[in-house]
Write an enzyme that holds these catalytic residues in place. Structure first.
Site, PDB file in Angstrom:
ATOM      1  N   ASP A   1       0.820  -1.213   0.000  1.00 25.44           N
ATOM      2  CA  ASP A   1       0.000   0.000   0.000  1.00 25.44           C
ATOM      3  C   ASP A   1       0.855   1.264   0.000  1.00 25.44           C
ATOM      4  O   ASP A   1       2.078   1.194   0.163  1.00 25.44           O
ATOM      5  CB  ASP A   1      -0.964  -0.004   1.208  1.00 25.44           C
ATOM      6  CG  ASP A   1      -0.286  -0.423   2.514  1.00 25.44           C
ATOM      7  OD1 ASP A   1       0.955  -0.361   2.591  1.00 25.44           O
ATOM      8  OD2 ASP A   1      -0.997  -0.808   3.451  1.00 25.44           O
TER       9      ASP A   1
ATOM     10  N   ASN B   1      -6.987  -2.920  14.140  1.00 25.56           N
ATOM     11  CA  ASN B   1      -8.401  -3.233  13.888  1.00 25.56           C
ATOM     12  C   ASN B   1      -8.558  -4.409  12.929  1.00 25.56           C
ATOM     13  O   ASN B   1      -9.658  -4.678  12.447  1.00 25.56           O
ATOM     14  CB  ASN B   1      -9.127  -1.988  13.342  1.00 25.56           C
ATOM     15  CG  ASN B   1      -8.540  -1.501  12.015  1.00 25.56           C
ATOM     16  OD1 ASN B   1      -7.718  -2.185  11.415  1.00 25.56           O
ATOM     17  ND2 ASN B   1      -8.967  -0.339  11.571  1.00 25.56           N
TER      18      ASN B   1
ATOM     19  N   HIS C   1      -6.935  -4.715   9.987  1.00 26.23           N
ATOM     20  CA  HIS C   1      -6.721  -4.447   8.556  1.00 26.23           C
ATOM     21  C   HIS C   1      -5.477  -5.183   8.050  1.00 26.23           C
ATOM     22  O   HIS C   1      -4.518  -5.431   8.786  1.00 26.23           O
ATOM     23  CB  HIS C   1      -6.689  -2.951   8.231  1.00 26.23           C
ATOM     24  CG  HIS C   1      -5.501  -2.167   8.686  1.00 26.23           C
ATOM     25  ND1 HIS C   1      -5.608  -0.930   9.275  1.00 26.23           N
ATOM     26  CD2 HIS C   1      -4.176  -2.414   8.620  1.00 26.23           C
ATOM     27  CE1 HIS C   1      -4.403  -0.466   9.528  1.00 26.23           C
ATOM     28  NE2 HIS C   1      -3.515  -1.334   9.158  1.00 26.23           N
TER      29      HIS C   1
ATOM     30  N   GLU D   1      -9.513  -1.705   5.419  1.00 28.15           N
ATOM     31  CA  GLU D   1     -10.115  -1.456   6.725  1.00 28.15           C
ATOM     32  C   GLU D   1     -11.385  -2.295   6.892  1.00 28.15           C
ATOM     33  O   GLU D   1     -12.026  -2.663   5.905  1.00 28.15           O
ATOM     34  CB  GLU D   1     -10.490   0.030   6.839  1.00 28.15           C
ATOM     35  CG  GLU D   1      -9.306   0.988   6.711  1.00 28.15           C
ATOM     36  CD  GLU D   1      -8.499   1.138   7.989  1.00 28.15           C
ATOM     37  OE1 GLU D   1      -8.393   0.156   8.751  1.00 28.15           O
ATOM     38  OE2 GLU D   1      -7.964   2.238   8.216  1.00 28.15           O
TER      39      GLU D   1
END
Ligand code: GLP
Length: 230
Positions: A52, A121, A123, A128
């Protein structure tokens, strides 16, 4: 971990690697650089695709993931710069850039080994938690918590962390022939347990790895603390 990758590269010098950023892989990169200096790993024919990149930062900004990779790996090993790929976060059209990136991965024959981290979280890459997730490389909006986790590279100032990124999709990652998930530290213990022992759900993107036939998870003791045997 670094030794495992060194072995993979010895077996197949033309390996196509998916690579992560973040604090977790830093010791792995340090070890790979050391192995390279000792002549024990050769990257000259390898290809890399990072997971990313932030959208909207100028190419020379020190907070880009491209800059991170230069600092921690690319500048210190014999990778061919033309075969190190990070999405262009400064592209005029992130959507077109995402499509170009996905096509480049396909043209390289797909990822042989995707090394990934996990966000607090759940990801993976920058996918996400959501009701549904795009399969392919895409433009994504970052959660506040994910931006906060990246603030250190922006002088600790949340306001400076971009709101958008380009990320490989969950399908891109799951299409890799091997996936290696790295997680370290007590703050990852809960999410690691959810991802590995909980239901498969796009609300915990890393849980999708349970569907992968050749996924391995490398944890330190602290990150493994909440895993109970079954
Ligand atoms: C980052 C990256 C992810 C990474 C995750 C965990 O923001 N986009 O690819 O796996 O968050 O980072 P860390 O290793 O610093 O906990």
């Amino acid at each position: 971990m670094a030794l495992f990758l060194a072995d993979c590269l010895q077996e197949d010098p033309g390996l196509v690697l998916g690579l992560p950023t973040g604090r977790t892989p830093v010791p792995m990169y340090r070890a790979l650089v050391r192995l390279h200096r000792q002549g024990r790993v050769d990257f000259s024919r390898a290809t890399t695709f990072n997971l990313d990149e932030f959208v909207g930062l100028p190419a020379e900004h020190p907070g880009t993931y491209r800059a991170f990779m230069e600092r921690h790996l690319f500048a210190h090993v014999n990778l061919n710069p033309a075969r190190t790929h990070v999405p262009h976060g400064d592209a005029a059209s992130p959507r077109a850039e995402a499509a170009r990136y996905e096509a480049m991965i396909a043209a390289a024959g797909g990822l042989d080994v995707a090394v990934i981290g996990i966000g607090g979280n759940g990801h993976i890459g920058f996918n996400e938690p959501a009701a549904s997730l795009p399969a392919g490389t895409n433009g994504v909006t970052l959660r506040r918590a994910s931006r906060a986790a990246n603030a250190a590279a922006f002088g600790g100032q949340l306001a400076r962390v971009p709101h958008r990124a380009i990320s490989m999709g969950v399908g891109t990652i799951l299409s890799a022939r091997h996936v290696l998930l790295l997680a370290t530290g007590a703050d990852k213990a809960d999410i690691v347990a959810k991802a590995l022992r909980g239901p498969v759900t796009t609300r915990v993107p890393a849980s999708l790895l349970q569907l992968h036939p050749r996924a391995a998870v490398i944890l330190d003791r602290a990150a493994a603390k909440k895993l109970t045997s079954r």
